[in-house]
Motif scaffolding. Structure first.
Motif, PDB file in Angstrom:
ATOM      1  N   LEU A 241      -1.060   8.756  -6.342  1.00 15.48           N
ATOM      2  CA  LEU A 241      -0.708   9.048  -5.491  1.00 15.48           C
ATOM      3  C   LEU A 241       0.341   7.055  -5.469  1.00 15.48           C
ATOM      4  CD1 LEU A 241      -0.064   9.155  -1.982  1.00 15.48           C
ATOM      5  CD2 LEU A 241      -1.986   7.911  -1.297  1.00 15.48           C
ATOM      6  N   GLU A 242       0.883   6.911  -4.965  1.00 11.96           N
ATOM      7  CA  GLU A 242       2.016   5.853  -5.338  1.00 11.96           C
ATOM      8  C   GLU A 242       2.596   4.840  -4.298  1.00 11.96           C
ATOM      9  OE1 GLU A 242       1.803   3.753  -8.737  1.00 11.96           O
ATOM     10  OE2 GLU A 242       0.118   5.293  -8.691  1.00 11.96           O
ATOM     11  N   GLY A 243       2.340   3.839  -4.275  1.00 10.55           N
ATOM     12  CA  GLY A 243       3.235   2.962  -3.100  1.00 10.55           C
ATOM     13  C   GLY A 243       2.992   3.175  -1.958  1.00 10.55           C
ATOM     14  N   ALA A 244       1.909   3.137  -1.518  1.00  9.56           N
ATOM     15  CA  ALA A 244       1.366   3.290  -0.264  1.00  9.56           C
ATOM     16  C   ALA A 244       1.629   2.092   0.592  1.00  9.56           C
ATOM     17  CB  ALA A 244      -0.247   3.790   0.060  1.00  9.56           C
ATOM     18  N   GLY A 245       1.440   0.892  -0.192  1.00  8.29           N
ATOM     19  CA  GLY A 245       1.865   0.130   0.407  1.00  8.29           C
ATOM     20  C   GLY A 245       3.414  -0.144   0.991  1.00  8.29           C
ATOM     21  N   LEU A 248       3.399   0.147   4.618  1.00  4.48           N
ATOM     22  CA  LEU A 248       2.619  -1.153   5.624  1.00  4.48           C
ATOM     23  C   LEU A 248       3.928  -1.885   5.930  1.00  4.48           C
ATOM     24  CD1 LEU A 248      -0.451  -2.686   3.830  1.00  4.48           C
ATOM     25  CD2 LEU A 248       0.026  -0.908   5.873  1.00  4.48           C
ATOM     26  N   PRO A 256      -3.098  -1.918  14.155  1.00  2.34           N
ATOM     27  CA  PRO A 256      -4.019  -2.372  12.999  1.00  2.34           C
ATOM     28  C   PRO A 256      -4.648  -0.789  12.495  1.00  2.34           C
ATOM     29  CG  PRO A 256      -4.147  -3.183  14.942  1.00  2.34           C
ATOM     30  CD  PRO A 256      -2.932  -3.234  15.169  1.00  2.34           C
ATOM     31  N   PHE A 259      -3.174   1.435   9.701  1.00  2.00           N
ATOM     32  CA  PHE A 259      -2.859   0.478   8.816  1.00  2.00           C
ATOM     33  C   PHE A 259      -4.314   0.651   8.035  1.00  2.00           C
ATOM     34  CE2 PHE A 259      -1.046  -3.557  10.274  1.00  2.00           C
ATOM     35  CZ  PHE A 259       0.029  -3.563   9.042  1.00  2.00           C
ATOM     36  N   GLN A 260      -5.509   1.012   9.406  1.00  2.00           N
ATOM     37  CA  GLN A 260      -7.029   1.187   8.480  1.00  2.00           C
ATOM     38  C   GLN A 260      -7.536   2.545   8.237  1.00  2.00           C
ATOM     39  OE1 GLN A 260     -10.350   0.103  10.095  1.00  2.00           O
ATOM     40  NE2 GLN A 260     -10.027  -1.562  11.907  1.00  2.00           N
ATOM     41  N   LEU A 262      -4.661   4.603   6.800  1.00  2.00           N
ATOM     42  CA  LEU A 262      -3.916   4.491   6.022  1.00  2.00           C
ATOM     43  C   LEU A 262      -4.908   3.991   5.072  1.00  2.00           C
ATOM     44  CD1 LEU A 262      -0.582   5.301   5.120  1.00  2.00           C
ATOM     45  CD2 LEU A 262      -0.336   2.833   5.082  1.00  2.00           C
ATOM     46  N   PHE A 263      -5.114   2.988   4.327  1.00  2.00           N
ATOM     47  CA  PHE A 263      -6.412   2.527   4.169  1.00  2.00           C
ATOM     48  C   PHE A 263      -7.567   3.755   3.490  1.00  2.00           C
ATOM     49  CE2 PHE A 263      -8.122  -1.044   1.303  1.00  2.00           C
ATOM     50  CZ  PHE A 263      -6.699  -2.162   1.791  1.00  2.00           C
ATOM     51  N   VAL A 266      -5.896   5.892   1.257  1.00  2.00           N
ATOM     52  CA  VAL A 266      -6.026   5.983  -0.009  1.00  2.00           C
ATOM     53  C   VAL A 266      -7.877   5.939  -0.878  1.00  2.00           C
ATOM     54  CG1 VAL A 266      -4.858   3.806  -1.556  1.00  2.00           C
ATOM     55  CG2 VAL A 266      -3.939   4.417   0.471  1.00  2.00           C
ATOM     56  N   GLU A 267      -8.081   4.803  -0.187  1.00  2.00           N
ATOM     57  CA  GLU A 267      -9.109   4.636  -0.933  1.00  2.00           C
ATOM     58  C   GLU A 267     -10.502   6.341  -1.069  1.00  2.00           C
ATOM     59  OE1 GLU A 267     -12.410   2.172   1.107  1.00  2.00           O
ATOM     60  OE2 GLU A 267     -12.079   1.535  -0.392  1.00  2.00           O
TER      61      GLU A 267
ATOM     62  N   LEU B 241     -14.140  -0.002  -7.165  1.00  2.00           N
ATOM     63  CA  LEU B 241     -14.190  -0.802  -5.828  1.00  2.00           C
ATOM     64  C   LEU B 241     -14.173   0.504  -4.641  1.00  2.00           C
ATOM     65  CD1 LEU B 241     -12.631  -3.038  -4.596  1.00  2.00           C
ATOM     66  CD2 LEU B 241     -10.775  -2.472  -4.953  1.00  2.00           C
ATOM     67  N   GLY B 245     -11.697  -1.192   2.300  1.00  2.00           N
ATOM     68  CA  GLY B 245     -11.197  -1.138   4.299  1.00  2.00           C
ATOM     69  C   GLY B 245     -12.368  -2.084   4.835  1.00  2.00           C
ATOM     70  N   LEU B 248     -10.166  -5.432   5.763  1.00  2.00           N
ATOM     71  CA  LEU B 248      -9.640  -4.834   7.214  1.00  2.00           C
ATOM     72  C   LEU B 248      -9.918  -5.292   8.501  1.00  2.00           C
ATOM     73  CD1 LEU B 248      -6.994  -1.758   5.914  1.00  2.00           C
ATOM     74  CD2 LEU B 248      -6.681  -4.704   5.953  1.00  2.00           C
ATOM     75  N   PHE B 259      -2.838  -8.191   4.438  1.00  2.00           N
ATOM     76  CA  PHE B 259      -3.271  -6.544   4.810  1.00  2.00           C
ATOM     77  C   PHE B 259      -2.199  -6.364   3.077  1.00  2.00           C
ATOM     78  CE2 PHE B 259      -3.545  -6.772   9.101  1.00  2.00           C
ATOM     79  CZ  PHE B 259      -5.428  -6.134   9.468  1.00  2.00           C
ATOM     80  N   GLN B 260      -1.210  -6.367   3.204  1.00  2.00           N
ATOM     81  CA  GLN B 260      -0.297  -6.348   2.393  1.00  2.00           C
ATOM     82  C   GLN B 260      -1.243  -6.870   0.643  1.00  2.00           C
ATOM     83  OE1 GLN B 260       3.506  -6.036   1.913  1.00  2.00           O
ATOM     84  NE2 GLN B 260       4.263  -6.014   4.028  1.00  2.00           N
ATOM     85  N   PHE B 263      -4.015  -4.683   0.048  1.00  2.00           N
ATOM     86  CA  PHE B 263      -3.635  -3.437  -0.094  1.00  2.00           C
ATOM     87  C   PHE B 263      -2.663  -3.136  -2.461  1.00  2.00           C
ATOM     88  CE2 PHE B 263      -2.279   1.036   1.040  1.00  2.00           C
ATOM     89  CZ  PHE B 263      -2.170   1.416   1.633  1.00  2.00           C
ATOM     90  N   LYS B 264      -2.066  -4.505  -2.224  1.00  2.00           N
ATOM     91  CA  LYS B 264      -1.837  -4.150  -3.838  1.00  2.00           C
ATOM     92  C   LYS B 264      -2.875  -4.593  -3.864  1.00  2.00           C
ATOM     93  CE  LYS B 264       2.260  -7.168  -5.579  1.00  2.00           C
ATOM     94  NZ  LYS B 264       3.322  -7.814  -5.299  1.00  2.00           N
ATOM     95  N   VAL B 266      -5.802  -3.011  -4.362  1.00  2.00           N
ATOM     96  CA  VAL B 266      -6.416  -1.435  -3.951  1.00  2.00           C
ATOM     97  C   VAL B 266      -5.990  -0.867  -4.691  1.00  2.00           C
ATOM     98  CG1 VAL B 266      -7.233   0.398  -3.163  1.00  2.00           C
ATOM     99  CG2 VAL B 266      -7.461  -2.131  -1.853  1.00  2.00           C
ATOM    100  N   GLU B 267      -4.441  -0.899  -4.826  1.00  2.00           N
ATOM    101  CA  GLU B 267      -3.826   0.136  -5.823  1.00  2.00           C
ATOM    102  C   GLU B 267      -3.147  -0.086  -7.185  1.00  2.00           C
ATOM    103  OE1 GLU B 267       0.280   0.308  -3.434  1.00  2.00           O
ATOM    104  OE2 GLU B 267      -0.634   2.357  -3.676  1.00  2.00           O
TER     105      GLU B 267
END
Lengths: 370, 370
Positions: A241-245, A248, A256, A259-260, A262-263, A266-267, B241, B245, B248, B259-260, B263-264, B266-267
DNA sequence: TATTAGCACTCATTAGTTTAGAGTGCTAAT
DNA sequence: ATTAGCACTCTAAACTAATGAGTGCTAATA
């Protein structure tokens, strides 16, 4: 002025919806009757447009956030648009070459290919790209081996006929002399050659038990090994998974809470992995528009899920465009992009379609290479 | 009223700073002179407190966001607090048992241990926990093996004396007959036994080249293998890691820019991996408070980095509390938590300290197990 | 001499008010 | 069937005023 029949009215409605969606995608602002009248080439007054709009609203294809705002598409509206209004086109040559050049970094392994593909999907869409790794269970077992790490631990390597390799450490309670080890490995290799890995997974424990007579001495060890192999075969599909940022930074995301969600996604990538799981079974094909037949004869298998059509909560405000890819003529994985509902579906569908074809192309080369 | 000497004044200042920080950590609101006067047991009027506060402000330990707001600590203030004002305590028994029970899930591999530890750090801190995997290069080479996957591809397994296993697929341009393969493997195993993996990495290509005479026929293949091994030894440290979340949802985080950044991070975990890299070399120890000697004789190696003390941009508004862990008496990795600057340092330092001791404990068991 | 009461001042926050304008829905005219 | 006209609704922005928390300074005080 000639009378309009039912068909003409429908046609007009379609055009208005299309215009609303295009304009909303472009500007991210609600679209008003005035804008449609002035900018579109329909040649109708705002008042007439308003009638069309209220009908579209009755059909739940659009809403307005409040009385004095313009219209925005609903999920249903997007769906109608994607199903029949979007103009599907081939990807621009310029983007095709861009993709091809991105693939020119040295790709040694399938893993490299998957990672690179998810990066390409992300960077060309400017959204998030994903690739679910080949479904392990669908492959044909070729051979396996065990390398001693210490007295109780072994590196187990399993190789599929298509050249996919999976490897993991297994731990046994009992100590295994080298000779028994070799015996067990030989036995597994002989009895499972040509089976699918799913069959291996399902049958390994029972098979090992059936050999009781002649294997009495090493039965319990063989069992342990079988269990460990089973355990690792159950592991979930890997997900790139790439570019989830990227998502945002979109203007659509301000809440917000989103955001959570989405986070979390990714996690815990498996959330997404489960989500696209259904793509294996039921695949609704979406052929490219007539007049632009694809070079490749095979049909495009691009699937679009809009907002609430996604079961997962984290994706309620997003759209997922996905396609499948094949290895040795078997569908083994899914790839695609995740972006805002407000996105250029035409372009994105073409992108996913094209990239999935490229994947198939490269995978078949891997296959040949074996 | 007896005259106060310099020392008493300093003492009072310290107490006020401590109170401000504690109160700010508790409530997340700026702390005013009134609150200090009423709630603290200093027995001083708001006016006096104000004098102390403005002195602390001159020393850059606190600021106020605007004229009519109370004071909040600066990074420098936190630093002073952590260095000399925080009351370091042993972790509460209740938390110790909680940690121990969390470790009771079956841990087969070092990887399991690392993952579980990062989860524990996250769940007990309610912030984010991380563990940087053991530094591969510091281990002693034990043996390696190559399993053919296809004619050009092999699964390479490298085992360290402490039982760490690393495995990866390598691809060669030339085809390798089984016999040559065995020869190369034997040669590598014999010549590098007892070397560190760093030495293996650095010397493998040159060693293979020196064998020219007798190995003419398989030299180029051996070279290729050497290069591939080198390539994979260069890979960056793996990082576990968990719970990013959690950060956040903190009230401290409102700025979407933060946030960004997060995110970065974590990615692209390697960002963090680089960040803690310095911990290997320069380790500033922070002994636990006197009167509470640790069971284990070894010194605590907890390190605290507050806000701007972190070089990385993504961590400018966060604090990192880290410690190192050992395997066979060598420092091989780092673990810790990432949280808001506004956190209970006392508790968190104890937590990281305790968990790192547990890690050492479990790792030494792994070591014995070999 | 250290402390404190008193007081004027600053500034964020909140609520209330007004205005402008975008867009709608309805009706009657074309 | 279409459209001009118009009253109506509601948001967003801009302004105003009131509140109150907290400060810094000064002069009184123990």
């Amino acid at each position: 002025m000639r009378a309009l029949n039912q068909e003409d009215l429908e046609e007009r409605k379609r055009k208005v919806l299309q215009f609303v969606i295009h304009e909303y995608i472009r500007t991210s602002n609600p679209v008003g009757s005035n804008a449609i009248s002035t900018v579109s080439s329909l040649g109708l007054s705002p008042a007439t447009i308003r009638n069309v709009l209220s009908e579209l609203e009755r059909e739940e294809c659009i809403t307005h956030p409040h009385t004095s705002a313009g219209r925005i598409p609903t999920d249903k509206g997007y769906r109608r648009y994607v199903d029949s209004l979007v103009d599907l086109q081939r990807l621009a040559i310029q983007e095709q070459t861009r993709i091809q050049s991105e693939y020119e970094t040295r790709i040694r392994e399938i893993e490299d290919l998957l990672l690179q593909t998810s990066k390409i999907l992300s960077s060309l869409s400017h959204y998030s790209g994903f690739v679910v790794a080949p479904k392990w269970e669908r492959h044909i077992f070729s051979h396996m081996d065990l390398i001693p790490v210490s007295s109780h631990r072994f590196l187990c390597a399993m190789i599929s006929e298509s050249g996919l390799a999976k490897h993991f450490i297994i731990t046994t309670r009992t100590e295994l002399p080298r000779e028994s080890l070799r015996k067990i490995v030989r036995m597994i290799n002989e009895s499972f050659h040509g089976f699918t890995l799913q069959e291996v997974k399902l049958q390994i424990t029972s098979r090992l038990e059936n050999l009781q007579e002649e294997w009495k001495d090493i039965l319990s060890m063989a069992k342990e090994i079988g269990q460990e192999i089973r355990r690792f075969s159950d592991a979930e599909n890997e997900l790139y998974l790439e570019g989830a940022g990227n998502i945002l930074s979109l203007p659509d995301f301000t809440n917000p809470h989103d955001f959570q969600n989405l986070f979390k996604m990714v996690e815990e990538k498996h959330i997404l992995s489960e989500l696209v799981g259904s793509d294996w079974d039921e695949v609704k094909t979406k052929p490219l528009a007539k007049g632009t037949p694809s070079k490749n004869k095979s049909r495009s298998r691009v699937k679009v899920r809009i907002g609430s059509e996604n079961k997962n909560r984290a994706l309620q405000n997003l759209s997922v465009i996905s396609s499948t890819y094949q290895l040795s003529d078997k569908t083994v994985g899914v790839l695609g992009i995740i972006g805002p509902k407000r996105m250029e579906y035409s372009k994105m569908i073409s992108l996913v379609d094209y990239v999935s074809r490229m994947m198939n192309h490269f995978l078949s080369e891997f296959d040949k290479d074996i």
